[in-house]
Write a protein that holds these residues in place. Structure first.
Motif, short mmCIF file in Angstrom:
data_model
loop_
_atom_site.label_atom_id
_atom_site.label_comp_id
_atom_site.label_asym_id
_atom_site.label_seq_id
_atom_site.Cartn_x
_atom_site.Cartn_y
_atom_site.Cartn_z
N GLN A 181 32.82 30.50 32.21
CA GLN A 181 33.22 31.55 33.15
C GLN A 181 33.00 32.93 32.54
O GLN A 181 33.27 33.15 31.37
N VAL A 182 32.48 33.83 33.35
CA VAL A 182 32.32 35.24 32.95
C VAL A 182 33.13 36.06 33.95
O VAL A 182 33.03 35.86 35.15
N PHE A 183 33.95 36.97 33.45
CA PHE A 183 34.70 37.85 34.35
C PHE A 183 33.75 38.92 34.88
O PHE A 183 32.92 39.44 34.13
N VAL A 184 33.88 39.24 36.13
CA VAL A 184 33.08 40.30 36.74
C VAL A 184 34.02 41.37 37.29
O VAL A 184 35.15 41.06 37.71
N PRO A 185 33.57 42.61 37.30
CA PRO A 185 34.44 43.71 37.74
C PRO A 185 35.05 43.50 39.13
O PRO A 185 36.18 43.92 39.38
N GLU A 186 34.33 42.84 40.01
CA GLU A 186 34.82 42.65 41.37
C GLU A 186 36.11 41.81 41.42
O GLU A 186 36.84 41.86 42.41
N GLU A 187 36.37 41.04 40.36
CA GLU A 187 37.60 40.25 40.30
C GLU A 187 38.84 41.11 40.15
O GLU A 187 39.96 40.63 40.36
N PHE A 188 38.64 42.36 39.76
CA PHE A 188 39.75 43.25 39.45
C PHE A 188 39.61 44.53 40.28
O PHE A 188 38.98 45.50 39.85
N PRO A 189 40.19 44.54 41.48
CA PRO A 189 40.02 45.70 42.37
C PRO A 189 40.55 47.02 41.79
O PRO A 189 40.09 48.09 42.18
N SER A 190 41.50 46.92 40.86
CA SER A 190 42.08 48.15 40.30
C SER A 190 42.38 47.96 38.81
O SER A 190 42.43 46.84 38.31
N LEU A 191 42.60 49.09 38.15
CA LEU A 191 43.00 49.04 36.74
C LEU A 191 44.33 48.29 36.61
O LEU A 191 44.51 47.51 35.66
N ALA A 192 45.24 48.49 37.55
CA ALA A 192 46.53 47.81 37.49
C ALA A 192 46.36 46.29 37.49
O ALA A 192 47.02 45.57 36.73
#
Length: 163
Positions: free
Chosen positions: A68-79
């Protein structure tokens, strides 16, 4: 390397990650996701990469080989990114609390994303993670400056002075 050294190194790593995220909170959403033509595009992309690396190696310390690779879209915000990071940090701390000097010397194998098999001591892997995170925190500092913000200092000696 002894377990006391690893505990200190990971206390530093958590401190430095928190300082970088604190500096990133000064960005508005367009700045946070702005493509600055960096290795991982944006501040958000670089922070996601750091988080993913820390999660990935935590799995590898136990001999797992996630793909698995994390992608930015998985995290809508810094929080939301920080919520996941807090979980990874807690799991790292729990792993390190159970670890012994003998466990640091143990050789652990894993398969990378390209299917190649690698073996290192757990201590070498753990040093690598902090080095990797430090490298990319430096990239975040540059990106923050490009966006007109002041990055937080994350020097190890500053951590020791504040501790």
């Amino acid at each position: 390397m002894r377990i006391e050294d690893v505990r200190n190194l990971y206390a530093y790593n958590r401190w430095a990650n928190h300082r970088v995220c604190e500096a990133a909170r000064s960005l508005d959403v367009p700045q946070f996701v702005q493509d600055l033509r960096a290795s991982y595009s944006s501040v958000k992309g670089t922070l996601v990469h750091i988080l993913w690396g820390e999660w990935l190696w935590l799995q590898r310390w136990s001999g797992e080989s996630p793909k698995q690779v994390f992608v930015p879209e998985e995290f809508p915000s810094l929080a939301e990114l920080e919520v996941r990071w807090n979980t990874v940090e807690r799991e790292q701390q729990e792993f390190i609390e159970r670890l012994t000097d003998d466990g640091l010397r143990e050789r652990v194998s894993y398969e990378n994303l390209q299917g190649q098999r690698w073996t290192y001591t757990r201590a070498q892997m753990m040093q690598h993670v902090v080095n990797h995170s430090s490298y990319h925190r430096g990239q975040v500092a540059v990106l923050l400056r490009q966006l007109g913000k002041t990055p937080s200092a994350t020097d190890f000696l500053l951590f020791l002075d504040e501790a």
